[in-house]
Design a protein around this motif. Structure first.
Motif, PDB file in Angstrom:
ATOM      1  N   LEU A   5      15.907   9.574  -8.467  1.00  0.00           N
ATOM      2  CA  LEU A   5      14.480   9.248  -8.559  1.00  0.00           C
ATOM      3  C   LEU A   5      14.040   8.380  -7.376  1.00  0.00           C
ATOM      4  CD1 LEU A   5      14.441   8.469 -12.352  1.00  0.00           C
ATOM      5  CD2 LEU A   5      12.975  10.178 -11.254  1.00  0.00           C
ATOM      6  N   TRP A   6      14.856   7.398  -7.028  1.00  0.00           N
ATOM      7  CA  TRP A   6      14.559   6.507  -5.913  1.00  0.00           C
ATOM      8  C   TRP A   6      14.425   7.297  -4.609  1.00  0.00           C
ATOM      9  CZ3 TRP A   6      12.933   1.766  -4.934  1.00  0.00           C
ATOM     10  CH2 TRP A   6      13.127   1.235  -3.661  1.00  0.00           C
ATOM     11  N   ALA A   7      15.391   8.156  -4.342  1.00  0.00           N
ATOM     12  CA  ALA A   7      15.371   8.932  -3.095  1.00  0.00           C
ATOM     13  C   ALA A   7      14.130   9.827  -3.026  1.00  0.00           C
ATOM     14  CB  ALA A   7      16.648   9.757  -2.970  1.00  0.00           C
ATOM     15  N   GLU A   8      13.804  10.486  -4.112  1.00  0.00           N
ATOM     16  CA  GLU A   8      12.630  11.360  -4.139  1.00  0.00           C
ATOM     17  C   GLU A   8      11.345  10.550  -3.964  1.00  0.00           C
ATOM     18  OE1 GLU A   8       9.997  14.440  -4.306  1.00  0.00           O
ATOM     19  OE2 GLU A   8      12.177  14.529  -3.988  1.00  0.00           O
ATOM     20  N   ALA A   9      11.251   9.417  -4.651  1.00  0.00           N
ATOM     21  CA  ALA A   9      10.051   8.579  -4.542  1.00  0.00           C
ATOM     22  C   ALA A   9       9.886   8.042  -3.112  1.00  0.00           C
ATOM     23  CB  ALA A   9      10.117   7.436  -5.544  1.00  0.00           C
ATOM     24  N   ARG A  10      10.976   7.601  -2.507  1.00  0.00           N
ATOM     25  CA  ARG A  10      10.883   7.072  -1.143  1.00  0.00           C
ATOM     26  C   ARG A  10      10.496   8.167  -0.163  1.00  0.00           C
ATOM     27  NH1 ARG A  10      11.372   1.312  -0.911  1.00  0.00           N
ATOM     28  NH2 ARG A  10      11.518   1.617   1.306  1.00  0.00           N
ATOM     29  N   ARG A  11      11.041   9.368  -0.341  1.00  0.00           N
ATOM     30  CA  ARG A  11      10.646  10.493   0.518  1.00  0.00           C
ATOM     31  C   ARG A  11       9.146  10.744   0.380  1.00  0.00           C
ATOM     32  NH1 ARG A  11      15.465  12.781  -0.780  1.00  0.00           N
ATOM     33  NH2 ARG A  11      14.604  13.807  -2.598  1.00  0.00           N
ATOM     34  N   THR A  12       8.676  10.834  -0.856  1.00  0.00           N
ATOM     35  CA  THR A  12       7.274  11.137  -1.119  1.00  0.00           C
ATOM     36  C   THR A  12       6.356  10.044  -0.579  1.00  0.00           C
ATOM     37  OG1 THR A  12       7.820  12.387  -3.102  1.00  0.00           O
ATOM     38  CG2 THR A  12       5.571  11.582  -2.931  1.00  0.00           C
ATOM     39  N   LEU A  13       6.641   8.808  -0.894  1.00  0.00           N
ATOM     40  CA  LEU A  13       5.775   7.705  -0.468  1.00  0.00           C
ATOM     41  C   LEU A  13       5.921   7.398   1.020  1.00  0.00           C
ATOM     42  CD1 LEU A  13       6.141   5.380  -3.575  1.00  0.00           C
ATOM     43  CD2 LEU A  13       4.251   6.942  -3.022  1.00  0.00           C
ATOM     44  N   GLY A  14       7.091   7.623   1.559  1.00  0.00           N
ATOM     45  CA  GLY A  14       7.296   7.420   2.993  1.00  0.00           C
ATOM     46  C   GLY A  14       6.499   8.404   3.821  1.00  0.00           C
ATOM     47  N   ASP A  15       6.365   9.614   3.313  1.00  0.00           N
ATOM     48  CA  ASP A  15       5.605  10.646   4.004  1.00  0.00           C
ATOM     49  C   ASP A  15       4.102  10.455   3.855  1.00  0.00           C
ATOM     50  OD1 ASP A  15       7.944  11.796   4.791  1.00  0.00           O
ATOM     51  OD2 ASP A  15       7.935  13.361   3.259  1.00  0.00           O
ATOM     52  N   SER A  16       3.682   9.704   2.809  1.00  0.00           N
ATOM     53  CA  SER A  16       2.254   9.560   2.548  1.00  0.00           C
ATOM     54  C   SER A  16       1.637   8.387   3.287  1.00  0.00           C
ATOM     55  CB  SER A  16       1.996   9.379   1.043  1.00  0.00           C
ATOM     56  OG  SER A  16       2.448   8.109   0.623  1.00  0.00           O
ATOM     57  N   GLY A  17       2.494   7.481   3.810  1.00  0.00           N
ATOM     58  CA  GLY A  17       1.969   6.251   4.370  1.00  0.00           C
ATOM     59  C   GLY A  17       1.604   6.326   5.785  1.00  0.00           C
ATOM     60  N   ARG A  19       0.834  -1.215   0.000  1.00  0.00           N
ATOM     61  CA  ARG A  19       0.000   0.000   0.000  1.00  0.00           C
ATOM     62  C   ARG A  19       0.864   1.259   0.000  1.00  0.00           C
ATOM     63  NH1 ARG A  19      -3.249  -2.828   3.444  1.00  0.00           N
ATOM     64  NH2 ARG A  19      -2.404  -1.812   5.288  1.00  0.00           N
ATOM     65  N   GLN A  20       1.974   1.209   0.734  1.00  0.00           N
ATOM     66  CA  GLN A  20       2.822   2.383   0.847  1.00  0.00           C
ATOM     67  C   GLN A  20       3.755   2.543  -0.347  1.00  0.00           C
ATOM     68  OE1 GLN A  20       4.804   2.844   4.579  1.00  0.00           O
ATOM     69  NE2 GLN A  20       5.777   4.752   3.974  1.00  0.00           N
ATOM     70  N   TYR A  21       4.408   1.450  -0.782  1.00  0.00           N
ATOM     71  CA  TYR A  21       5.456   1.546  -1.797  1.00  0.00           C
ATOM     72  C   TYR A  21       5.110   0.908  -3.140  1.00  0.00           C
ATOM     73  CZ  TYR A  21       8.312   3.109   2.070  1.00  0.00           C
ATOM     74  OH  TYR A  21       8.812   3.806   3.132  1.00  0.00           O
TER      75      TYR A  21
END
Length: 119
Positions: free
Chosen positions: A107-119, A77-79
């Motif tokens: 891209l990986w770092a930005e995506a993980r930041r974004t999705l990590g904050d949304s979960g 759900r998160q990633y």
């Protein structure tokens, strides 16, 4: 057996590439080993450049081996869900191109930041 090999991959054999999935307006970015198995995957929506997937095979295997189904569901759900199977033929996909390791890491770092904050 191929899945376990990817976790301990040799960086010299790694390929980074992108493709575009027009039906969903998604840019797909992959880190793949020498057998074309996905080690990490990022998907970014074209319309707003928002990451929607940032999944890692190493993390998925760790959860499979050390956690329960609920933990795996939370991760997905998160990633998002990692592509299964070898990525053979990616070169024939729309707008396919190799990218640099640095571009993928950014891209990986930005995506993980974004999705990590949304979960």
């Amino acid at each position: 057996m191929g899945l376990v090999k990817v976790v301990g991959q040799d960086r010299d054999m790694t390929t980074w590439f992108r493709t575009y999935y027009q039906d969903e307006d998604l840019w797909l970015y992959f880190e793949a080993d020498d057998e074309s198995w996905t080690a990490r995957q990022v998907e970014v929506r074209g319309k707003d450049s928002r990451p929607v997937v940032a999944a890692s095979l190493a993390e998925v295997l760790h959860l499979r081996d050390h956690a329960d189904l609920a933990a795996m569901c939370r991760y997905e759900r998160q990633y998002g869900v990692l592509a299964e199977g070898p990525m053979d033929g990616w070169q024939d996909q729309p707008q396919a191109a190799e990218i640099s390791a640095e571009e993928f890491e950014q891209l990986w770092a930005e995506a993980r930041r974004t999705l990590g904050d949304s979960g």
